[in-house]
Design an enzyme around this catalytic site. Structure first.
Site, mmCIF file in Angstrom:
data_model
loop_
_atom_site.group_PDB
_atom_site.id
_atom_site.type_symbol
_atom_site.label_atom_id
_atom_site.label_comp_id
_atom_site.label_asym_id
_atom_site.label_seq_id
_atom_site.Cartn_x
_atom_site.Cartn_y
_atom_site.Cartn_z
ATOM 1 N N ASP A 148 -0.263 -2.667 3.701
ATOM 2 C CA ASP A 148 -0.614 -1.240 3.687
ATOM 3 C C ASP A 148 -0.623 -0.688 2.264
ATOM 4 O O ASP A 148 -1.565 -0.034 1.840
ATOM 5 C CB ASP A 148 0.339 -0.423 4.588
ATOM 6 C CG ASP A 148 1.823 -0.652 4.281
ATOM 7 O OD1 ASP A 148 2.179 -1.519 3.437
ATOM 8 O OD2 ASP A 148 2.658 0.039 4.892
ATOM 9 N N ASP A 189 3.587 -1.153 -4.012
ATOM 10 C CA ASP A 189 4.303 -0.141 -4.770
ATOM 11 C C ASP A 189 4.951 -0.855 -5.960
ATOM 12 O O ASP A 189 4.274 -1.157 -6.931
ATOM 13 C CB ASP A 189 5.315 0.467 -3.786
ATOM 14 C CG ASP A 189 6.010 1.701 -4.302
ATOM 15 O OD1 ASP A 189 5.366 2.484 -4.983
ATOM 16 O OD2 ASP A 189 7.212 1.864 -4.005
HETATM 17 P P1 IMP Z 1 7.279 -2.690 -2.734
HETATM 18 O O1 IMP Z 1 8.109 -3.903 -2.533
HETATM 19 O O2 IMP Z 1 7.976 -1.662 -3.595
HETATM 20 O O3 IMP Z 1 5.879 -2.977 -3.236
HETATM 21 O O4 IMP Z 1 7.252 -1.984 -1.326
HETATM 22 C C1 IMP Z 1 6.181 -1.935 -0.542
HETATM 23 C C2 IMP Z 1 6.550 -1.339 0.803
HETATM 24 O O5 IMP Z 1 7.221 -0.073 0.666
HETATM 25 C C3 IMP Z 1 5.267 -1.040 1.560
HETATM 26 O O6 IMP Z 1 4.872 -2.145 2.329
HETATM 27 C C4 IMP Z 1 5.661 0.168 2.382
HETATM 28 O O7 IMP Z 1 6.245 -0.254 3.590
HETATM 29 C C5 IMP Z 1 6.709 0.887 1.566
HETATM 30 N N1 IMP Z 1 6.113 2.015 0.790
HETATM 31 C C6 IMP Z 1 5.885 2.051 -0.530
HETATM 32 N N2 IMP Z 1 5.330 3.224 -0.913
HETATM 33 C C7 IMP Z 1 5.181 3.951 0.224
HETATM 34 C C8 IMP Z 1 4.625 5.258 0.496
HETATM 35 O O8 IMP Z 1 4.139 6.006 -0.369
HETATM 36 N N3 IMP Z 1 4.647 5.652 1.792
HETATM 37 C C9 IMP Z 1 5.148 4.869 2.792
HETATM 38 N N4 IMP Z 1 5.659 3.639 2.583
HETATM 39 C C10 IMP Z 1 5.685 3.181 1.307
HETATM 40 MG MG MG Z 2 4.998 -2.251 4.456
#
Ligand code: IMP
Ligand code: MG
Length: 175
Positions: free
Chosen positions: A98, A101
């Site tokens: 989805d 981040d």
């Molecule tokens: P990462 O490991 O920081 O890249 O985290 C990614 C995960 O954090 C995604 O798969 C989402 O489930 C959640 N996430 C990150 N940003 C958002 C946001 O703006 N809204 C909702 N979920 C988010």
């Molecule tokens: Mg996710």
């Protein structure tokens, strides 16, 4: 539940872009079988719409991960809470997420999946928040939209498990 949500990308805009990306994927894999891995739960809405528009012999599997960490940035310590049903050895794999981040979740996941010897492994994401990236080894092949550093909901993305079912992509307005 009385948050005010501002629409960032309408249902029509998302549908048009998903179709474009699906066409690009279909061209790139040139008739070869493709194995999609949907990252639950957030990736499920995007995966379904994307899969319907890809014109290739396609198989699907699902994986669920949770990342531990204080605050709003994931720590990179990731736990697989639901593993794949099928082996990926020798397959052309496309991971469908989805949002990317910090990149911590995917950096870990890609390492784990590479050890299972797929023929290739690439990444497709609905949204990318590049400003937040801490893991720059995460190379995204297909991105539908780049978004600013705001908290996004809808089209699979949740705030405390709510709003996943919104048909558009929005941001929660500060009250
Ligand atoms: P990462 O490991 O920081 O890249 O985290 C990614 C995960 O954090 C995604 O798969 C989402 O489930 C959640 N996430 C990150 N940003 C958002 C946001 O703006 N809204 C909702 N979920 C988010
Ligand atoms: Mg996710």
């Amino acid at each position: 539940m009385d948050d005010k949500i501002r629409i960032l990308l309408s249902e029509e805009e998302v549908a048009a872009r998903v179709k474009e990306i699906a066409e690009e994927i279909s061209r790139d894999y040139d008739g070869k079988p493709l194995h999609l891995i949907c990252i639950l739960k957030g990736g499920v809405f995007f995966t379904c719409e994307l899969a319907k528009r890809i014109n290739l012999p396609l198989t699907l599997d699902f994986m669920s991960v949770s990342s531990y960490g204080a605050g709003t940035v994931s720590s990179g310590i990731v736990k697989i809470t639901k593993d794949l049903d099928e082996p990926i050895e020798g397959k052309d794999v496309l991971i469908v997420e989805d949002i990317i981040d910090s990149g911590n979740t995917l950096a870990y996941l890609i390492e784990v999946l590479k050890q299972r010897n797929p023929n290739s492994i690439e990444l497709c994401t609905l949204l990318d928040k590049p400003e937040r990236r801490v893991k720059d080894q995460v190379k995204v092949k297909y991105t539908c939209f780049t978004v600013p550093d705001q908290f996004i909901v809808g089209y699979g993305l949740d705030y405390d498990q709510i709003y996943r079912n919104l048909p558009y992509i929005g941001v929660i307005e500060q009250q």
